[in-house]
Design a protein around this motif. Sequence first.
Motif, PDB file in Angstrom:
ATOM      1  N   UNK A 473      -1.742 -67.809  23.345  1.00  0.00           N
ATOM      2  CA  UNK A 473      -0.986 -68.914  24.146  1.00  0.00           C
ATOM      3  C   UNK A 473       0.193 -68.581  24.736  1.00  0.00           C
ATOM      4  N   UNK A 474       0.999 -68.015  23.546  1.00  0.00           N
ATOM      5  CA  UNK A 474       2.375 -67.545  23.832  1.00  0.00           C
ATOM      6  C   UNK A 474       2.221 -66.632  25.314  1.00  0.00           C
ATOM      7  N   UNK A 475       1.446 -65.551  25.278  1.00  0.00           N
ATOM      8  CA  UNK A 475       1.533 -64.845  26.377  1.00  0.00           C
ATOM      9  C   UNK A 475       1.166 -65.518  27.629  1.00  0.00           C
ATOM     10  N   UNK A 476       0.163 -66.335  27.530  1.00  0.00           N
ATOM     11  CA  UNK A 476      -0.301 -66.873  28.820  1.00  0.00           C
ATOM     12  C   UNK A 476       0.915 -67.985  29.297  1.00  0.00           C
ATOM     13  N   UNK A 477       1.803 -68.518  28.388  1.00  0.00           N
ATOM     14  CA  UNK A 477       2.706 -69.408  28.598  1.00  0.00           C
ATOM     15  C   UNK A 477       3.776 -68.667  29.307  1.00  0.00           C
ATOM     16  N   UNK A 478       3.925 -67.514  29.019  1.00  0.00           N
ATOM     17  CA  UNK A 478       5.093 -66.537  29.804  1.00  0.00           C
ATOM     18  C   UNK A 478       4.708 -66.148  31.137  1.00  0.00           C
ATOM     19  N   UNK A 479       3.423 -65.948  31.154  1.00  0.00           N
ATOM     20  CA  UNK A 479       2.631 -65.629  32.308  1.00  0.00           C
ATOM     21  C   UNK A 479       2.875 -67.062  33.299  1.00  0.00           C
ATOM     22  N   UNK A 480       2.877 -68.307  32.784  1.00  0.00           N
ATOM     23  CA  UNK A 480       2.722 -69.391  33.674  1.00  0.00           C
ATOM     24  C   UNK A 480       4.357 -69.680  33.976  1.00  0.00           C
ATOM     25  N   UNK A 481       5.364 -68.994  33.322  1.00  0.00           N
ATOM     26  CA  UNK A 481       6.978 -69.270  33.838  1.00  0.00           C
ATOM     27  C   UNK A 481       6.972 -68.573  35.287  1.00  0.00           C
ATOM     28  N   UNK A 482       6.048 -67.713  35.472  1.00  0.00           N
ATOM     29  CA  UNK A 482       6.296 -66.840  36.645  1.00  0.00           C
ATOM     30  C   UNK A 482       6.189 -67.779  38.106  1.00  0.00           C
ATOM     31  N   UNK A 483       5.160 -68.843  37.533  1.00  0.00           N
ATOM     32  CA  UNK A 483       4.999 -69.667  38.882  1.00  0.00           C
ATOM     33  C   UNK A 483       6.515 -70.316  39.254  1.00  0.00           C
ATOM     34  N   UNK A 484       7.303 -70.572  38.233  1.00  0.00           N
ATOM     35  CA  UNK A 484       8.665 -71.194  38.433  1.00  0.00           C
ATOM     36  C   UNK A 484       9.488 -70.138  39.013  1.00  0.00           C
ATOM     37  N   UNK A 485       9.736 -68.884  38.416  1.00  0.00           N
ATOM     38  CA  UNK A 485      10.386 -67.887  38.870  1.00  0.00           C
ATOM     39  C   UNK A 485      10.385 -67.308  40.288  1.00  0.00           C
ATOM     40  N   UNK A 486       8.984 -67.252  40.558  1.00  0.00           N
ATOM     41  CA  UNK A 486       8.750 -66.524  41.923  1.00  0.00           C
ATOM     42  C   UNK A 486       9.361 -67.486  43.026  1.00  0.00           C
ATOM     43  N   UNK A 487       9.530 -68.878  42.849  1.00  0.00           N
ATOM     44  CA  UNK A 487       9.939 -69.684  43.714  1.00  0.00           C
ATOM     45  C   UNK A 487      11.637 -69.718  43.511  1.00  0.00           C
ATOM     46  N   UNK A 488      11.936 -69.812  42.320  1.00  0.00           N
ATOM     47  CA  UNK A 488      13.426 -70.266  42.043  1.00  0.00           C
ATOM     48  C   UNK A 488      14.392 -68.811  42.400  1.00  0.00           C
ATOM     49  N   UNK A 489      13.842 -67.738  42.326  1.00  0.00           N
ATOM     50  CA  UNK A 489      14.655 -66.591  42.802  1.00  0.00           C
ATOM     51  C   UNK A 489      15.055 -66.685  44.298  1.00  0.00           C
ATOM     52  N   UNK A 490      14.054 -67.192  45.085  1.00  0.00           N
ATOM     53  CA  UNK A 490      14.400 -67.507  46.551  1.00  0.00           C
ATOM     54  C   UNK A 490      15.537 -68.286  46.524  1.00  0.00           C
ATOM     55  N   UNK A 491      15.580 -69.430  45.685  1.00  0.00           N
ATOM     56  CA  UNK A 491      16.638 -70.471  45.892  1.00  0.00           C
ATOM     57  C   UNK A 491      17.880 -70.125  45.502  1.00  0.00           C
ATOM     58  N   UNK A 492      18.041 -69.198  44.313  1.00  0.00           N
ATOM     59  CA  UNK A 492      19.489 -68.519  43.861  1.00  0.00           C
ATOM     60  C   UNK A 492      19.661 -67.687  45.108  1.00  0.00           C
ATOM     61  N   UNK A 493      18.934 -66.840  45.659  1.00  0.00           N
ATOM     62  CA  UNK A 493      19.279 -66.032  46.768  1.00  0.00           C
ATOM     63  C   UNK A 493      19.949 -66.811  47.917  1.00  0.00           C
ATOM     64  N   UNK A 494      19.167 -67.661  48.499  1.00  0.00           N
ATOM     65  CA  UNK A 494      19.649 -68.446  49.547  1.00  0.00           C
ATOM     66  C   UNK A 494      20.655 -69.134  49.092  1.00  0.00           C
ATOM     67  N   UNK A 495      20.908 -69.720  47.972  1.00  0.00           N
ATOM     68  CA  UNK A 495      21.946 -70.906  47.929  1.00  0.00           C
ATOM     69  C   UNK A 495      23.255 -70.122  47.670  1.00  0.00           C
ATOM     70  N   UNK A 496      23.226 -68.746  46.950  1.00  0.00           N
ATOM     71  CA  UNK A 496      24.539 -67.973  46.765  1.00  0.00           C
ATOM     72  C   UNK A 496      24.891 -67.477  47.874  1.00  0.00           C
ATOM     73  N   UNK A 497      24.075 -66.921  48.701  1.00  0.00           N
ATOM     74  CA  UNK A 497      24.394 -66.471  50.188  1.00  0.00           C
ATOM     75  C   UNK A 497      25.150 -67.310  50.971  1.00  0.00           C
ATOM     76  N   UNK A 498      24.293 -68.295  50.990  1.00  0.00           N
ATOM     77  CA  UNK A 498      25.111 -69.488  52.130  1.00  0.00           C
ATOM     78  C   UNK A 498      26.417 -69.918  51.380  1.00  0.00           C
TER      79      UNK A 498
END
Length: 515
Positions: A473-498
Motif C-alpha cells: 500500500x505504501x509503494x502504491x501510494x507513492x506511485x499515486x503521488x506521481x499523478x500530482x507531480x506530473x502536473x505540478x512540475x509544469x505549474x512550477x516551471x510556468x509560474x516561476x518563468x513568468x
Amino acid sequence: MRVLLLYPLFPKSFWSFEKTLALVDCKALMPPLGLITVAAILPQEWEFKLVDHNVQEITESDWDWAELVIISGMIVQKNDMLAQIAEAKNRGKLVAVGGPYATTSPQEVETADFLVLDEGEITLPMFIAAIERGDRSGVFRSAEKPAVTETPIPRYDLLDLTAYDNMSVQFSRGCPFQCEFCDIIVLYGRKPRTKTPEQLLAELQCIYDLGWRGAVFMVDDNFIGNKRNVKLLLKELKVWMAEKGYPFGLTTEASVDLAQDDELMKLMVECNFKKVFLGIETPDKDSLALTSKFQNTRDPLTESIDKITTAGMQVMAGFIIGFDGEKSQAGDRIVEFVEQTNIPLAMFSMLQALPSTALWDRLEKEGRLLNSAANINQTTLMNFVPTRDIEDIATEYVNAFWQLYDPAAYLERIFRYYMKLGEAKNVVSKRPSWKTIRALSLILWKQGVIAQTRLLFWRNLIQVLLKKRRQLEIYLTLCAYLEHFTEYRFIVREQINTQLANYIASKPEAEKVAS
Ligand code: SF4
C-alpha cells in the motif's frame, strides 16, 4: 450566537495533491484543526457551522444563517482569506480573524472587526468577554504562551470526515531550535509545550468513536521537541494502538536529531508512525550554519535519513534554495542528495522571508526586502534580494524541480527507497474497502496503462510483489503521488518563468545589459 467558521482555499501547491486525492475520493488532505479547536474553546451554547472552502462552496444560506464569521488560515491561504473577509463585511457580518497569517501580518487583515491573535487559549476568552460586553471591534494579543494541558478536545464532530484523506491531532507546540527563516518559533516559542498523554489519547478516542480509520497527521511543529514527554506519550499510545488493532497510520514532523535516538524511533514505529517530515533544507553545510540550523550539521544527513528509513519510517523532506552566500549549482546538489538518499517526497522551494522571523528582521535592516507583504508557496519568486543572481537561483530551482519529478526518475527513486524501507511492525491485514479497490484500479489504469512510464511501473511493481509485498500500500501510494507531480512540475516551471520574465523586464536597461 450563530458562528460560521470559514477555512480559506489553498492554492495549488506541492501539498495540494488534487489528482491524488481524487483517486481516493477525498477533497482535501487535512481538516482545519485550528478552527475546530477554536470552536471547542468558545462557549458551547453558541451554534457552529464549519465551511472548509477547500471542500465545499459557501452557500447563501450559510451567509444568511451566520451572525459572526470567524476566519483563520496560513499565509499561503491569504488571497482567499482576504476575499472572504471582504465578502463577509459586504454582507454586514461581524468578522473575527485569527491564526498564523493574521498573527504575523495583522496590518493586512485590519478590515476584519476583531483580530484574535496569538494563541486562542489566552486571546479567545478576551474576545468572548468583548462580545458579551457588546463590543463591535477589538484586537486581542498576548505574548504569553499558554500551557496546552487545558486545551479541550477539538470539535471533530463539525467536520465532514469523508472529505479528508488525513485527520489531524496535535500533541505539542513550539520547537527548541532557532532556524533563522522559521516563523514557528515566533508564533509558538522555543519551549515545546505538550499535552498530557491522557489528553492526546482522548482526542484519538474521539476520532475513533466518530468512525475515523486510516491516516492521522500529528501536526506538531517538531514532534520530538520535548523528547521526555513524547516518550511518555508513546509508551501509552503503543498500548492504546495495540488494543484497538492499529486503526491509524501516523505521520508527523520532526527534527533530524530523531536519528540519534534509537529508543524514540523504535517507540514511534511501534505506535504505527509510518511517515516523518524532516526539514533538511540543503546539503550545503555553510548555508545550514548561516541559517542557524546547526542540528543538521552534527551528523551526516545521509546517515540520519538512512537510519530513520531502515527503522521503518518513510522520510519526507523539505529543501530550500537561495540562502545567503550560497554557491552556484545549489539546485544540482539538492537533486544529487535526493537521488543519493532516494527520498520520495522532496518538497522544494525558494527561500522566502516570512514576517516577524529573524530572517525578515535582518533583511529589513539590510534594506533587502522586496515586498512588505510576504507570500509563500513553491511557485513564488523570492521576496528579497539574494546574495547571488536571482535569475540563476530561479533557473536552478526550476531545473531541479523538473528533474526531481521527472516521472521515470521519480518511479526509479521510490522503488529504490521502498526496497530500503524497514518493515513495519504492525501490519494488520484487513479486507480492502471499496474506496481502496477503486483507488487501486485507478492507479493501475493511469500508471500501468496510460502513462508513458508504464513499462517501468510494471517492472518495478513485479519486483515489489516478488520481494516485498507486505507494505504494498505504501509503494502504491507513492506511485499515486506521481499523478500530482506530473502536473505540478509544469505549474512550477510556468509560474516561476513568468515571474522571472516580469522581473527581468522591470529591471533598468543598464542592469539588463550587464546581466
Ligand atoms: S527545526 Fe523546524 S520548527 Fe524548529 S526552528 Fe527549525 S525550521 Fe522551525
